[in-house]
Design an enzyme around this catalytic site. Structure first.
Site, PDB file in Angstrom:
ATOM      1  N   LYS A 108       0.834  -1.209   0.000  1.00  0.00           N
ATOM      2  CA  LYS A 108       0.000   0.000   0.000  1.00  0.00           C
ATOM      3  C   LYS A 108       0.864   1.253   0.000  1.00  0.00           C
ATOM      4  O   LYS A 108       0.545   2.245  -0.660  1.00  0.00           O
ATOM      5  CB  LYS A 108      -0.929  -0.014   1.222  1.00  0.00           C
ATOM      6  CG  LYS A 108      -2.034  -1.054   1.093  1.00  0.00           C
ATOM      7  CD  LYS A 108      -2.802  -1.285   2.381  1.00  0.00           C
ATOM      8  CE  LYS A 108      -3.726  -2.482   2.216  1.00  0.00           C
ATOM      9  NZ  LYS A 108      -4.489  -2.827   3.413  1.00  0.00           N
ATOM     10  N   GLN A 110      -4.669  -1.781   9.603  1.00  0.00           N
ATOM     11  CA  GLN A 110      -4.391  -3.062   8.957  1.00  0.00           C
ATOM     12  C   GLN A 110      -4.853  -4.201   9.869  1.00  0.00           C
ATOM     13  O   GLN A 110      -4.379  -4.337  10.992  1.00  0.00           O
ATOM     14  CB  GLN A 110      -2.888  -3.180   8.657  1.00  0.00           C
ATOM     15  CG  GLN A 110      -2.521  -4.409   7.862  1.00  0.00           C
ATOM     16  CD  GLN A 110      -3.146  -4.433   6.464  1.00  0.00           C
ATOM     17  OE1 GLN A 110      -3.097  -3.454   5.740  1.00  0.00           O
ATOM     18  NE2 GLN A 110      -3.740  -5.548   6.103  1.00  0.00           N
ATOM     19  N   ASP A 118     -11.150   2.046   3.393  1.00  0.00           N
ATOM     20  CA  ASP A 118     -11.259   0.599   3.195  1.00  0.00           C
ATOM     21  C   ASP A 118     -12.709   0.209   2.894  1.00  0.00           C
ATOM     22  O   ASP A 118     -12.985  -0.867   2.382  1.00  0.00           O
ATOM     23  CB  ASP A 118     -10.828  -0.144   4.474  1.00  0.00           C
ATOM     24  CG  ASP A 118      -9.440  -0.761   4.341  1.00  0.00           C
ATOM     25  OD1 ASP A 118      -9.006  -0.981   3.195  1.00  0.00           O
ATOM     26  OD2 ASP A 118      -8.822  -1.032   5.381  1.00  0.00           O
TER      27      ASP A 118
END
Ligand code: NAP
Length: 276
Positions: free
Chosen positions: A58, A102, A125
């Protein structure tokens, strides 16, 4: 020229890679035209090797298109309150465009509390209920299929798996695209699964079982299959939920398939967040 199955597989890998590269070039140009680049906050807890590799990806993607990614790394023994307090601080910080934690996080920290704390307008997300953005994996898949010319309307789509981050949002998106959607899960009888798959125009498999859809399944030669699964095989390599080279029209590879599309969708959500 007739392609053999392994060269077809290679060609499809290239297709997704080329598509992602083109999209990243487009995003890079858009970032360059902005007065300030979007800023992604990545919060990590502990040192899970798989998570560390996803985060590296990412950060690399962000750097490639000119997005600033800042990482806050907490140690395993951080309290839930410390993590939530950073999220609240970043929710209120106008210089932060999007926040992602995460997952997975250690058991003493609730994923639900994390998801509830991230502001919907910063949840790039797309995990939070009421988030302004579409979950990255389903969004990445649908955008790619559309760009590749898949005609959704009236098609029989079968989604295997009903998780909150893949199966369910995938089914909802395909329904919005006017597919006839069937969702299968671990309690679906095998004979029914075979019957639904036999009639499927589009199959999205996200169950986490290596080569679960194999050559014993009777599938339409015109079917497209999107393989979300990532399974570490006994050979140490990554494998999908479907056997490679099924006799169908299109099958996304693993690796080099949905993972790249998911990462691209995160960049797109960030751009959307910045514009808002
Ligand atoms: P998950 O939360 O473990 O959910 C798995 C789903 O599969 C469950 O809904 C389960 O059904 C269903 N299932 C299990 N056995 C089945 C069977 N025999 N037939 C039909 N459905 C069955 O997994 P997930 O988070 O959705 O992820 C699924 C896979 O995708 C994993 O391999 C994961 O690593 C991968 N993944 C990849 C990406 C990417 O970017 N490439 C992103 C996310 C996930 P029940 O609900 O009945 O238990």
């Amino acid at each position: 020229m007739k392609l053999n199955p392994s060269s077809v597989r290679l060609k499809l890998t290239m297709e997704i890679k080329e598509y992602v590269l083109q999209e990243k070039e487009r995003i890079k140009a858009e970032v360059a035209s902005m007065s300030e680049a979007p800023v992604l906050s990545i919060i990590t807890v502990g040192h899970n090797p798989a998570s560390e590799s996803y985060v590296r990806g990412k950060k690399k993607d962000s750097a490639e298109v000119g997005i600033t990614a800042i990482q806050t790394q907490f140690e395993e023994d951080v309290t839930e309150e410390e993590v939530l307090s950073l999220i609240r601080k970043q929710n209120a910080d106008p210089s932060i465009t999007g926040i992602l934690v995460q997952l997975p996080v250690p058991k003493h920290i609730s994923e639900k509390h994390i998801n509830e704390t991230i502001a919907p307008e910063k949840d790039v997300d797309g995990f939070v209920l009421g988030s302004k953005y579409i979950c990255c994996t389903p969004k990445g898949i649908v955008d790619y299929l559309a760009a590749d010319g898949f005609d959704f309307t009236g098609k029989n789509a079968v989604v295997l798996g009903r998780s909150d981050i893949v199966g369910k949002p995938m089914a909802r998106l395909l329904l919005n695209k006017n597919c006839n959607v069937t969702v299968l899960h671990s309690k679906t009888k095998e004979e029914d699964r075979r019957m639904y798959l036999k009639n499927a125009d589009l199959i999205v498999v996200a169950i986490g079982k290596e080569a679960f859809i194999d050559h014993t399944y009777e599938l339409k030669p015109t079917a497209w299959l999107v393989d979300v699964g990532i399974n570490k095989g006994e050979d140490g390599h990554l494998h999908g939920d479907a056997e490679p080279n099924l006799p169908i029209a299109k099958q996304t590879p693993v690796p080099g398939g949905v993972g790249l599309l998911t990462r691209l969708a995160l960049l797109k959500n960030l751009m959307e967040a910045k514009k808002q």
